[in-house]
Design a protein around this motif. Sequence first.
Motif, PDB file in Angstrom:
ATOM      1  N   GLY A 283       0.782  -1.226   0.000  1.00 37.43           N
ATOM      2  CA  GLY A 283       0.000   0.000   0.000  1.00 37.43           C
ATOM      3  C   GLY A 283       0.816   1.279   0.000  1.00 37.43           C
ATOM      4  O   GLY A 283       0.259   2.362  -0.134  1.00 37.43           O
ATOM      5  N   THR A 284       2.150   1.178   0.129  1.00 37.40           N
ATOM      6  CA  THR A 284       2.991   2.379   0.108  1.00 37.40           C
ATOM      7  C   THR A 284       3.292   2.782  -1.329  1.00 37.40           C
ATOM      8  O   THR A 284       3.210   1.970  -2.256  1.00 37.40           O
ATOM      9  CB  THR A 284       4.315   2.136   0.862  1.00 37.40           C
ATOM     10  N   LYS A 285       3.641   4.046  -1.505  1.00 37.30           N
ATOM     11  CA  LYS A 285       3.867   4.591  -2.842  1.00 37.30           C
ATOM     12  C   LYS A 285       5.142   4.010  -3.453  1.00 37.30           C
ATOM     13  O   LYS A 285       6.184   3.969  -2.816  1.00 37.30           O
ATOM     14  CB  LYS A 285       3.946   6.108  -2.780  1.00 37.30           C
ATOM     15  N   PHE A 286       5.035   3.566  -4.702  1.00 38.43           N
ATOM     16  CA  PHE A 286       6.194   3.067  -5.440  1.00 38.43           C
ATOM     17  C   PHE A 286       6.780   4.236  -6.228  1.00 38.43           C
ATOM     18  O   PHE A 286       6.075   4.944  -6.923  1.00 38.43           O
ATOM     19  CB  PHE A 286       5.779   1.950  -6.403  1.00 38.43           C
ATOM     20  N   GLY A 287       8.075   4.436  -6.090  1.00 38.80           N
ATOM     21  CA  GLY A 287       8.699   5.527  -6.824  1.00 38.80           C
ATOM     22  C   GLY A 287       9.595   6.384  -5.965  1.00 38.80           C
ATOM     23  O   GLY A 287      10.088   7.418  -6.392  1.00 38.80           O
ATOM     24  N   LYS A 288       9.814   5.951  -4.725  1.00 43.60           N
ATOM     25  CA  LYS A 288      10.725   6.652  -3.834  1.00 43.60           C
ATOM     26  C   LYS A 288      11.840   5.702  -3.420  1.00 43.60           C
ATOM     27  O   LYS A 288      11.609   4.519  -3.198  1.00 43.60           O
ATOM     28  CB  LYS A 288       9.994   7.133  -2.572  1.00 43.60           C
ATOM     29  N   SER A 289      13.045   6.237  -3.316  1.00 42.12           N
ATOM     30  CA  SER A 289      14.177   5.450  -2.826  1.00 42.12           C
ATOM     31  C   SER A 289      14.719   6.142  -1.582  1.00 42.12           C
ATOM     32  O   SER A 289      14.229   7.190  -1.172  1.00 42.12           O
ATOM     33  CB  SER A 289      15.265   5.348  -3.901  1.00 42.12           C
ATOM     34  N   GLU A 290      15.752   5.555  -1.007  1.00 43.36           N
ATOM     35  CA  GLU A 290      16.376   6.184   0.164  1.00 43.36           C
ATOM     36  C   GLU A 290      16.943   7.557  -0.189  1.00 43.36           C
ATOM     37  O   GLU A 290      17.046   8.445   0.657  1.00 43.36           O
ATOM     38  CB  GLU A 290      17.487   5.282   0.703  1.00 43.36           C
ATOM     39  N   ASP A 291      17.303   7.741  -1.462  1.00 46.95           N
ATOM     40  CA  ASP A 291      17.892   9.011  -1.896  1.00 46.95           C
ATOM     41  C   ASP A 291      16.853   9.997  -2.407  1.00 46.95           C
ATOM     42  O   ASP A 291      17.203  11.096  -2.827  1.00 46.95           O
ATOM     43  CB  ASP A 291      18.934   8.748  -2.999  1.00 46.95           C
ATOM     44  N   GLY A 292      15.567   9.607  -2.419  1.00 47.07           N
ATOM     45  CA  GLY A 292      14.527  10.516  -2.890  1.00 47.07           C
ATOM     46  C   GLY A 292      13.774   9.962  -4.079  1.00 47.07           C
ATOM     47  O   GLY A 292      13.661   8.751  -4.259  1.00 47.07           O
ATOM     48  N   ALA A 293      13.238  10.872  -4.898  1.00 44.91           N
ATOM     49  CA  ALA A 293      12.398  10.479  -6.029  1.00 44.91           C
ATOM     50  C   ALA A 293      13.204   9.734  -7.095  1.00 44.91           C
ATOM     51  O   ALA A 293      14.408   9.930  -7.245  1.00 44.91           O
ATOM     52  CB  ALA A 293      11.744  11.714  -6.639  1.00 44.91           C
ATOM     53  N   ILE A 294      12.508   8.878  -7.835  1.00 43.95           N
ATOM     54  CA  ILE A 294      13.110   8.194  -8.983  1.00 43.95           C
ATOM     55  C   ILE A 294      12.819   9.050 -10.209  1.00 43.95           C
ATOM     56  O   ILE A 294      11.735   9.013 -10.791  1.00 43.95           O
ATOM     57  CB  ILE A 294      12.524   6.770  -9.146  1.00 43.95           C
ATOM     58  N   TRP A 295      13.812   9.847 -10.607  1.00 43.38           N
ATOM     59  CA  TRP A 295      13.636  10.787 -11.714  1.00 43.38           C
ATOM     60  C   TRP A 295      13.758  10.090 -13.059  1.00 43.38           C
ATOM     61  O   TRP A 295      14.460   9.078 -13.194  1.00 43.38           O
ATOM     62  CB  TRP A 295      14.676  11.903 -11.619  1.00 43.38           C
ATOM     63  N   LEU A 296      13.112  10.664 -14.083  1.00 43.70           N
ATOM     64  CA  LEU A 296      13.162  10.094 -15.427  1.00 43.70           C
ATOM     65  C   LEU A 296      14.259  10.723 -16.282  1.00 43.70           C
ATOM     66  O   LEU A 296      14.564  10.213 -17.356  1.00 43.70           O
ATOM     67  CB  LEU A 296      11.808  10.275 -16.137  1.00 43.70           C
ATOM     68  N   SER A 297      14.837  11.823 -15.799  1.00 42.33           N
ATOM     69  CA  SER A 297      15.911  12.474 -16.553  1.00 42.33           C
ATOM     70  C   SER A 297      17.255  11.857 -16.186  1.00 42.33           C
ATOM     71  O   SER A 297      17.582  11.745 -15.004  1.00 42.33           O
ATOM     72  CB  SER A 297      15.928  13.964 -16.247  1.00 42.33           C
ATOM     73  N   PRO A 298      18.073  11.481 -17.184  1.00 36.79           N
ATOM     74  CA  PRO A 298      19.382  10.877 -16.875  1.00 36.79           C
ATOM     75  C   PRO A 298      20.332  11.834 -16.189  1.00 36.79           C
ATOM     76  O   PRO A 298      21.281  11.406 -15.539  1.00 36.79           O
ATOM     77  CB  PRO A 298      19.913  10.454 -18.256  1.00 36.79           C
ATOM     78  N   SER A 299      20.078  13.144 -16.296  1.00 35.11           N
ATOM     79  CA  SER A 299      20.948  14.105 -15.622  1.00 35.11           C
ATOM     80  C   SER A 299      20.667  14.172 -14.122  1.00 35.11           C
ATOM     81  O   SER A 299      21.502  14.656 -13.358  1.00 35.11           O
ATOM     82  CB  SER A 299      20.770  15.496 -16.237  1.00 35.11           C
ATOM     83  N   MET A 300      19.510  13.670 -13.700  1.00 34.86           N
ATOM     84  CA  MET A 300      19.154  13.692 -12.287  1.00 34.86           C
ATOM     85  C   MET A 300      19.209  12.309 -11.646  1.00 34.86           C
ATOM     86  O   MET A 300      19.276  12.177 -10.430  1.00 34.86           O
ATOM     87  CB  MET A 300      17.759  14.294 -12.101  1.00 34.86           C
ATOM     88  N   LEU A 301      19.171  11.267 -12.457  1.00 32.36           N
ATOM     89  CA  LEU A 301      19.313   9.891 -11.974  1.00 32.36           C
ATOM     90  C   LEU A 301      19.880   9.054 -13.114  1.00 32.36           C
ATOM     91  O   LEU A 301      19.284   8.993 -14.195  1.00 32.36           O
ATOM     92  CB  LEU A 301      17.958   9.320 -11.520  1.00 32.36           C
ATOM     93  N   SER A 302      21.015   8.438 -12.885  1.00 32.33           N
ATOM     94  CA  SER A 302      21.669   7.693 -13.966  1.00 32.33           C
ATOM     95  C   SER A 302      20.817   6.518 -14.412  1.00 32.33           C
ATOM     96  O   SER A 302      20.066   5.940 -13.622  1.00 32.33           O
ATOM     97  CB  SER A 302      23.035   7.176 -13.488  1.00 32.33           C
ATOM     98  N   PRO A 303      20.903   6.145 -15.702  1.00 36.10           N
ATOM     99  CA  PRO A 303      20.189   4.952 -16.165  1.00 36.10           C
ATOM    100  C   PRO A 303      20.546   3.707 -15.343  1.00 36.10           C
ATOM    101  O   PRO A 303      19.696   2.841 -15.125  1.00 36.10           O
ATOM    102  CB  PRO A 303      20.653   4.801 -17.621  1.00 36.10           C
ATOM    103  N   TYR A 304      21.789   3.641 -14.868  1.00 41.11           N
ATOM    104  CA  TYR A 304      22.193   2.506 -14.033  1.00 41.11           C
ATOM    105  C   TYR A 304      21.373   2.449 -12.753  1.00 41.11           C
ATOM    106  O   TYR A 304      20.827   1.399 -12.389  1.00 41.11           O
ATOM    107  CB  TYR A 304      23.686   2.616 -13.695  1.00 41.11           C
ATOM    108  N   LYS A 305      21.258   3.574 -12.058  1.00 42.41           N
ATOM    109  CA  LYS A 305      20.522   3.595 -10.803  1.00 42.41           C
ATOM    110  C   LYS A 305      19.028   3.354 -11.041  1.00 42.41           C
ATOM    111  O   LYS A 305      18.349   2.716 -10.241  1.00 42.41           O
ATOM    112  CB  LYS A 305      20.747   4.932 -10.097  1.00 42.41           C
ATOM    113  N   PHE A 306      18.516   3.904 -12.148  1.00 37.19           N
ATOM    114  CA  PHE A 306      17.125   3.676 -12.545  1.00 37.19           C
ATOM    115  C   PHE A 306      16.885   2.179 -12.756  1.00 37.19           C
ATOM    116  O   PHE A 306      15.911   1.614 -12.251  1.00 37.19           O
ATOM    117  CB  PHE A 306      16.850   4.456 -13.834  1.00 37.19           C
ATOM    118  N   TYR A 307      17.785   1.540 -13.482  1.00 42.27           N
ATOM    119  CA  TYR A 307      17.694   0.092 -13.742  1.00 42.27           C
ATOM    120  C   TYR A 307      17.715  -0.690 -12.430  1.00 42.27           C
ATOM    121  O   TYR A 307      16.919  -1.615 -12.232  1.00 42.27           O
ATOM    122  CB  TYR A 307      18.862  -0.308 -14.644  1.00 42.27           C
ATOM    123  N   GLN A 308      18.633  -0.330 -11.541  1.00 47.17           N
ATOM    124  CA  GLN A 308      18.766  -1.060 -10.287  1.00 47.17           C
ATOM    125  C   GLN A 308      17.516  -0.954  -9.424  1.00 47.17           C
ATOM    126  O   GLN A 308      17.177  -1.894  -8.690  1.00 47.17           O
ATOM    127  CB  GLN A 308      19.980  -0.528  -9.509  1.00 47.17           C
TER     128      GLN A 308
END
Length: 478
Positions: A283-308
């Motif tokens: 029931g918790t929101k999907f899309g948050k990590s320990e470091d914050g939001a999961i951004w869609l821009s590669p300049s704000m979150l690397s594709p590697y971290k997004f993949y992981q």
Amino acid sequence: RGPFFPFTTRTPSLALSPLNSTSRTTHSTTLSPQPPPSSDADQDLRRHRPNVVDVLEERGLLESITSENLRLACSSGSGLRVYCGFDPTAESLHLGNLLGIIVLSWFRRCGHRTVALLGGATARVGDPSGKSLERPELDLEALERNTVGIAATVTRILGKSSDDDDDKGSFAILNNYDWWKDVKLLDFLKGVGRYARVGTMIGKESVKKRLESEQGMSYTEFTYQLLQGYDFLHLFRNEGVSVQIGGSDQWGNITAGTELIRKILQLEGAYGLTFPLLLKSDGTKFGKSEDGAIWLSPSMLSPYKFYQYFFSVPDTDVIRFLKVLTFLEIEEITEMERDMKRPGYVANTAQRRLAEEVTRFVHGEDGLQEALKATEALRPGAETKLDWKTIEGIAEDVPSCSLSYDDVLNCSLVDLSVLAGLMESKSAARRLLKQGGMYLNNCRVDGDNKRIEGEDIVDGKVLLLSAGKKNKVVVRIS
């Protein structure tokens, strides 16, 4: 006689504004006021495509529709125009916005034309839906920067070239500031406000929750649903857009638009569709990590971290996420679900497929390959040859330090591991070396007499030290 409509409505300029414009952002792409007449062949092709409402329902992407007539309209063969709004409140969209892009993409795949509406005007007010506090006010410079960033993200994902000729030109970006900048308050109150019932507005779920809270709600936020409602009316009236989509928390704003169209234009045929919010099984929101939001821009979150992030989805959620976040056939997903229950199933196979599909959709094939290469680079013992770019790509995700070339060259690995902060003491480093758990550039080091040579420094710039599978340090050579 038609309804009195006091706005001096001139069709806004839809020419694409330069991304480096110093003026107020009016990022738009050309969108003809009405779709060109469809040939019999075009309509026949659309009739043979699946009904998008049925597709969304099957995949768990349908929460509510304003009328079952939408399902019929999607099967008419003429094709609809559908839009989803994105307020530029940050420099990038995040995972919570991804469902809107996916649903737009499903409409597009099923033969309809899609519009991403950037809220250059509405972001100045702030949508109260799902918020416990009023959004902080954005200055114009931040708003323009955010608008440019989000336009780039949406274009990268939805604006990919298609091999399907029928799909070309089926996507556009508009900015609601293009028409709001010419609207006068008195005209708005006379032309729109008189049709809005305060009781109905207060009854909206997003408003009720805020009014019951300690913080309450400002008049500015209270008017937001009318602004979004008028956006729908404007697009319906001037651009032939007949469907608005959004998350389930947008239901009140969407129905405000369909009601304005019915009352002011005295027309039917405007529809709303909502999809569920992206939640985990608990029931918790999907899309948050320990470091914050999961951004869609590669300049704000690397594709590697997004993949992981997707690779780490638990088994209880992975099948549902494959249905809502990918375009894989349901039959293939069902087969994966069966495989997970069979003996010999390789752990995380479904998660790997989920991560690959979503990363490819958001970051393209190049982004996926970058993520896979970085994932391999972080695996001790991997045979993939490391280069400076790959190591730098993971540097933001692991600890790093900078040391001079003279400090590193001919330094013992035991001393370097302590100097770089990988190990707490030399004795601990020697124990790990004897156990075979120390790696230099992913290669296991046996024995505690290893010293760093010039050829160990990758491209003369970096080293990657690993203690076991998880603890790593990137050493930059200055």
